[in-house]
Enzyme design. Structure first.
Site, PDB file in Angstrom:
ATOM      1  N   PRO A   2       0.827  -1.205   0.000  1.00 53.80           N
ATOM      2  CG  PRO A   2      -0.825  -1.600   1.578  1.00 53.80           C
ATOM      3  CD  PRO A   2       0.494  -2.113   1.103  1.00 53.80           C
ATOM      4  CD  GLU A   3       3.051   2.628  -4.362  1.00 60.03           C
ATOM      5  OE1 GLU A   3       3.153   3.771  -4.861  1.00 60.03           O
ATOM      6  OE2 GLU A   3       3.292   1.584  -5.011  1.00 60.03           O
ATOM      7  CE  LYS A  61       5.384   3.827   0.243  1.00 60.89           C
ATOM      8  NZ  LYS A  61       6.330   2.793  -0.236  1.00 60.89           N
TER       9      LYS A  61
END
EC number: 3.2.2.23
Length: 297
Positions: A2-3, A61
């Site tokens: 996930p960014e 993040k």
């Protein structure tokens, strides 16, 4: 992994459910999910039980939820490769990947369960002290406080942060001889960008991933920052990028930005701009995707 867009979708989804809620109890099912928690500061469970949560915040993040503690502290979450934070009704049976559960009660929404689910165990949760930001400005999106978790203090601001300094970033690039993608992935220089959004933004800006950062003109740096913000903003609007069930929002729904990708994962397919076949090259133990015609060295 996930960014920025995926983590921001989670932050925004958590906000109405956890802001002002009280933590009634905590269950930890997998100690490896506490690898960033310092047990010398106190047990994860005891530091959270009875605390009230404030509005979630994010930098890059990293996501954190400030607590009403003294001294100030926060729950810090990093999703790693496959972490999920899910809002569940009490009694919901989660799959075997449930690592941590928070029992919370909100004054308007009643009781909820917050689940931290993580298949590959690269993600984590922790309670960490809040420390002042170096520049004295609000720490990130979702907060007006100039405080952030100590373990996030080395992380640079991200391109969607209102305090992000374009001129300062251009000056950083002018001193870097490494390829521009390597710089974009360095979370101490600019945060929130991973492989997907680096490739997409560089394609949009017509810049080769290995172009020396120091050789970029100021106009090209401005173009790159504009494309980074456009790509990240669109991904955020589309709920992030989901290639499988590992990334979902707090309700368990997938994002659909994967349908809008121009180069990432499209090796061998024609460039949407010129028709040349997209190329994938090995880079930093991963792949770089680019158009050899639109993104020449």
């Amino acid at each position: 992994m996930p960014e920025l867009p995926e983590v921001e979708v989670v932050r925004a989804g958590l906000a109405p459910a956890v802001t002002g809620a009280t933590i009634l109890g905590v269950e930890v099912f997998e100690l490896r999910s506490l690898k960033r928690h310092d047990p010398l500061a106190g047990s994860f469970e005891s530091l959270l039980t009875g605390r009230s949560m404030q509005t979630p915040a994010r930098r890059g993040k990293f996501l954190w939820i400030p607590l009403d503690s003294s001294p100030r502290s926060a729950i810090v979450a990093h999703l790693g490769m496959s972490g999920q934070i899910l809002l569940r009704d009490p009694g919901t049976v989660e799959n075997g990947l449930l690592r941590i559960r928070l029992y919370i009660e909100h004054p308007e929404h009643g009781e909820l369960w917050v689940h931290f689910v993580d298949q590959r165990l690269f993600g984590s949760m922790a309670v960490d002290a809040l420390v002042p930001t170096v520049d004295g400005a609000p720490a990130g999106l979702g907060t007006d406080e100039a405080l952030l978790p100590a373990q996030v203090s080395h992380i640079a601001r991200d391109p969607l942060d209102p305090v992000f300094d374009d001129a300062a970033f251009a000056a950083v690039l002018a001193r870097r001889r490494s390829g521009i993608k390597r710089v974009l992935l360095d979370q101490t220089l600019i945060s929130g960008i991973g492989n997907i959004y680096a490739d997409e933004s560089l394609w949009a800006a017509r810049i080769h991933y290995d172009h020396p950062a120091t050789a970029l003109s100021r106009p090209r740096v401005r173009t790159l920052l504009a494309e980074l913000r456009r790509v990240l903003g669109r991904a955020l609007a589309e709920g992030g990028t989901s290639f499988d069930a590992q990334y979902v929002n707090v309700n368990g729904a997938s994002g659909y930005f994967s349908r809008s990708l121009h180069v990432y994962g499209r090796q061998g397919q024609p460039c949407d701009r010129c028709g040349t076949a997209i190329v994938r090259e090995s880079f930093m133990n991963r792949g770089s995707h680019f158009c050899p015609r639109c993104q020449r060295m």
